[in-house]
Design an enzyme around this catalytic site. Structure first.
Site, PDB file in Angstrom:
ATOM      1  NE  ARG A 181      -9.590   8.627   4.060  1.00  0.00           N
ATOM      2  CZ  ARG A 181      -9.806   7.916   5.152  1.00  0.00           C
ATOM      3  NH1 ARG A 181      -9.142   6.921   5.723  1.00  0.00           N
ATOM      4  NH2 ARG A 181     -10.724   8.262   6.007  1.00  0.00           N
ATOM      5  CG  ASN A 195      -1.900   1.022   1.502  1.00  0.00           C
ATOM      6  OD1 ASN A 195      -1.492   2.215   0.916  1.00  0.00           O
ATOM      7  ND2 ASN A 195      -3.085   0.967   1.916  1.00  0.00           N
ATOM      8  CD  GLU A 220      -7.476  -5.918   2.875  1.00  0.00           C
ATOM      9  OE1 GLU A 220      -7.541  -5.619   1.828  1.00  0.00           O
ATOM     10  OE2 GLU A 220      -6.677  -5.209   3.776  1.00  0.00           O
ATOM     11  CB  THR A 263      -5.873   4.754   9.306  1.00  0.00           C
ATOM     12  OG1 THR A 263      -5.584   3.432   8.303  1.00  0.00           O
ATOM     13  CG2 THR A 263      -5.663   4.032  10.686  1.00  0.00           C
ATOM     14  CB  THR A 264      -9.669   1.930   7.317  1.00  0.00           C
ATOM     15  OG1 THR A 264      -9.366   2.778   6.202  1.00  0.00           O
ATOM     16  CG2 THR A 264     -10.999   1.220   6.920  1.00  0.00           C
ATOM     17  CG  HIS A 295      -8.359   4.139   1.046  1.00  0.00           C
ATOM     18  ND1 HIS A 295      -8.592   3.906   2.133  1.00  0.00           N
ATOM     19  CD2 HIS A 295      -9.482   4.554   0.489  1.00  0.00           C
ATOM     20  CE1 HIS A 295      -9.646   4.203   2.706  1.00  0.00           C
ATOM     21  NE2 HIS A 295     -10.505   4.776   1.432  1.00  0.00           N
ATOM     22  N   GLY A 339       0.927  -1.182   4.339  1.00  0.00           N
ATOM     23  CA  GLY A 339       1.482  -0.102   4.077  1.00  0.00           C
ATOM     24  C   GLY A 339       2.198   0.673   4.998  1.00  0.00           C
ATOM     25  NE  ARG A 345      -7.875  11.496   5.595  1.00  0.00           N
ATOM     26  CZ  ARG A 345      -8.024  11.045   6.460  1.00  0.00           C
ATOM     27  NH1 ARG A 345      -7.488  10.401   7.371  1.00  0.00           N
ATOM     28  NH2 ARG A 345      -9.474  11.234   7.006  1.00  0.00           N
ATOM     29  NE  ARG A 381       7.424  21.370   3.178  1.00  0.00           N
ATOM     30  CZ  ARG A 381       8.698  21.946   3.174  1.00  0.00           C
ATOM     31  NH1 ARG A 381       9.255  21.751   1.800  1.00  0.00           N
ATOM     32  NH2 ARG A 381       9.494  21.732   4.182  1.00  0.00           N
ATOM     33  CG  HIS A 393      -6.006  -1.518   9.460  1.00  0.00           C
ATOM     34  ND1 HIS A 393      -5.522  -0.743  10.529  1.00  0.00           N
ATOM     35  CD2 HIS A 393      -6.465  -0.568   8.832  1.00  0.00           C
ATOM     36  CE1 HIS A 393      -5.643   0.160  10.476  1.00  0.00           C
ATOM     37  NE2 HIS A 393      -6.017   0.819   9.311  1.00  0.00           N
ATOM     38  N   GLY A 394      -2.375  -2.603   9.971  1.00  0.00           N
ATOM     39  CA  GLY A 394      -1.465  -2.681  11.232  1.00  0.00           C
ATOM     40  C   GLY A 394      -0.627  -3.889  11.220  1.00  0.00           C
ATOM     41  CG  HIS A 439       1.356   5.043   4.389  1.00  0.00           C
ATOM     42  ND1 HIS A 439       0.580   5.453   5.479  1.00  0.00           N
ATOM     43  CD2 HIS A 439       0.869   3.721   4.012  1.00  0.00           C
ATOM     44  CE1 HIS A 439      -0.419   4.743   5.796  1.00  0.00           C
ATOM     45  NE2 HIS A 439      -0.243   3.281   5.170  1.00  0.00           N
ATOM     46  CD  GLU A 486      -7.258  -0.217   0.867  1.00  0.00           C
ATOM     47  OE1 GLU A 486      -7.219   1.162   1.386  1.00  0.00           O
ATOM     48  OE2 GLU A 486      -6.213  -1.014   1.129  1.00  0.00           O
TER      49      GLU A 486
HETATM   50  N1  PXP Z   1      -5.957  -2.889   3.822  1.00  0.00           N
HETATM   51  C1  PXP Z   1      -7.036  -2.011   3.917  1.00  0.00           C
HETATM   52  C2  PXP Z   1      -8.237  -2.483   3.554  1.00  0.00           C
HETATM   53  C3  PXP Z   1      -6.788  -0.596   4.329  1.00  0.00           C
HETATM   54  O1  PXP Z   1      -7.608   0.268   4.491  1.00  0.00           O
HETATM   55  C4  PXP Z   1      -5.181  -0.312   4.917  1.00  0.00           C
HETATM   56  C5  PXP Z   1      -4.861   0.969   5.300  1.00  0.00           C
HETATM   57  O2  PXP Z   1      -4.813   1.846   4.171  1.00  0.00           O
HETATM   58  C6  PXP Z   1      -4.318  -1.339   4.813  1.00  0.00           C
HETATM   59  C7  PXP Z   1      -4.644  -2.563   4.246  1.00  0.00           C
HETATM   60  C8  PXP Z   1      -3.051  -1.124   5.224  1.00  0.00           C
HETATM   61  O3  PXP Z   1      -2.851  -0.949   6.327  1.00  0.00           O
HETATM   62  P1  PXP Z   1      -1.438  -0.320   7.183  1.00  0.00           P
HETATM   63  O4  PXP Z   1      -0.865   0.910   6.475  1.00  0.00           O
HETATM   64  O5  PXP Z   1      -1.709  -0.190   8.558  1.00  0.00           O
HETATM   65  O6  PXP Z   1      -0.424  -1.442   6.722  1.00  0.00           O
END
Ligand code: PXP
Length: 260
Positions: free
Chosen positions: A44, A6, A150, A99-100, A42, A235, A48, A17, A213-214, A9, A69
């Site tokens: 959004r 992902n 997911e 974040t989500t 993603h 990500g 952002r 900037r 996620h995480g 970031h 996403e």
């Molecule tokens: N999967 C989904 C559906 C997400 O929304 C995110 C965060 O954007 C991620 C994976 C990746 O999460 P992380 O950045 O915590 O690794």
């Protein structure tokens, strides 16, 4: 295991900037060349980080499948239907969140999600639903017509971080921060069980199973033990590591840890 990198970031840093530095296309090329199996972004509603032009550019230049996403907002879905990513992952979205924060409300928003899936299917885009790891959510995802789920690993990641680093992963875990270690440990075990049971159930229903996620370099091995999970989307930890080691090495190392 398929590794979805992902790269949102990188766009977060750029948007700080509002100049094209770092260039997200550089991140795309480096991730593609160093072990990613998929690029995840993603779009959004508040733009952002990823902008519409990034989606077009990434779709045009990615040598890997793109997992886009998005929320179930109609104007976002129209963009997704037009750019035709290899897959769309529907996620819940709140303006005020960092974040989500949780999975889709597959029960409360069932009609809207069914409509979104239909709209995407009309454009021949397979759909994954980002959901909490419960048996009920797996069944509902199947019923709604998704090809994939997911599993949201945020609870697991928070507990893992609290137990092993003493740091709350997000503001949501602060209330659990005071818990004794044996309680954290049993909650962590339960969160893993939930992910495993949901993955098995989804797999038996004929759904493909991803997780995300995480996830990071310390906790990802726990996901590797769950056979039914075929894809991880990661990500924050990869981009954070890349600040110190470079993106190529950060992706390579995550790929090494996720080879089955
Ligand atoms: N999967 C989904 C559906 C997400 O929304 C995110 C965060 O954007 C991620 C994976 C990746 O999460 P992380 O950045 O915590 O690794």
């Amino acid at each position: 295991m398929k590794l979805g990198v992902n790269i949102d970031h990188v766009a977060v840093l750029r948007e700080a900037r509002r100049v094209n530095d770092p260039d997200i296309l550089n991140a795309l090329y480096v991730a593609c060349a160093n072990g990613a199996d998929q690029i995840t972004i993603h779009l959004r509603e508040d733009r952002r980080h990823i902008q519409d032009v990034d989606v077009t550019n990434i779709m045009q230049h990615s040598t890997l499948p793109v997992n886009l996403e998005c929320s179930i907002n109609k104007s976002i879905l129209d963009i997704v239907a037009k750019v035709k990513p290899h897959r769309a992952t529907l996620v819940p979205e709140k303006r005020e969140e960092v974040t989500t924060e949780g999975g889709l409300d597959v029960f409360g928003s069932a009609d809207e999600i069914a409509y979104a899936i239909e709209l995407l299917h009309d454009s021949i885009i397979p759909v994954s639903l980002f959901v909490d790891p419960t048996i009920e959510a797996m069944e509902k995802s199947k019923e709604l017509g998704a090809e994939m789920v997911e599993l949201h690993t945020g609870t697991f990641a928070n507990l893992f971080a609290m137990l092993h680093s003493n740091l709350p992963h997000s503001e949501h875990s602060v209330k659990e921060f005071e818990l004794p270690r044996y309680e954290l440990s049993s909650r962590l075990e339960k969160s893993l069980e939930d992910i495993k049971n949901a993955a098995i159930h989804a797999h038996n229903l004929g759904l493909e199973v991803a997780a995300g996620h995480g996830l990071n370099y310390h906790n990802v091995h726990e996901m590797m033990q769950i056979e039914e999970i075929i894809e991880l989307n990661i990500g924050q930890s990869i981009i954070a590591r890349s600040v110190f080691s470079g993106l190529a090495d950060a992706v390579k190392e995550m790929k090494r840890l996720t080879i089955k």
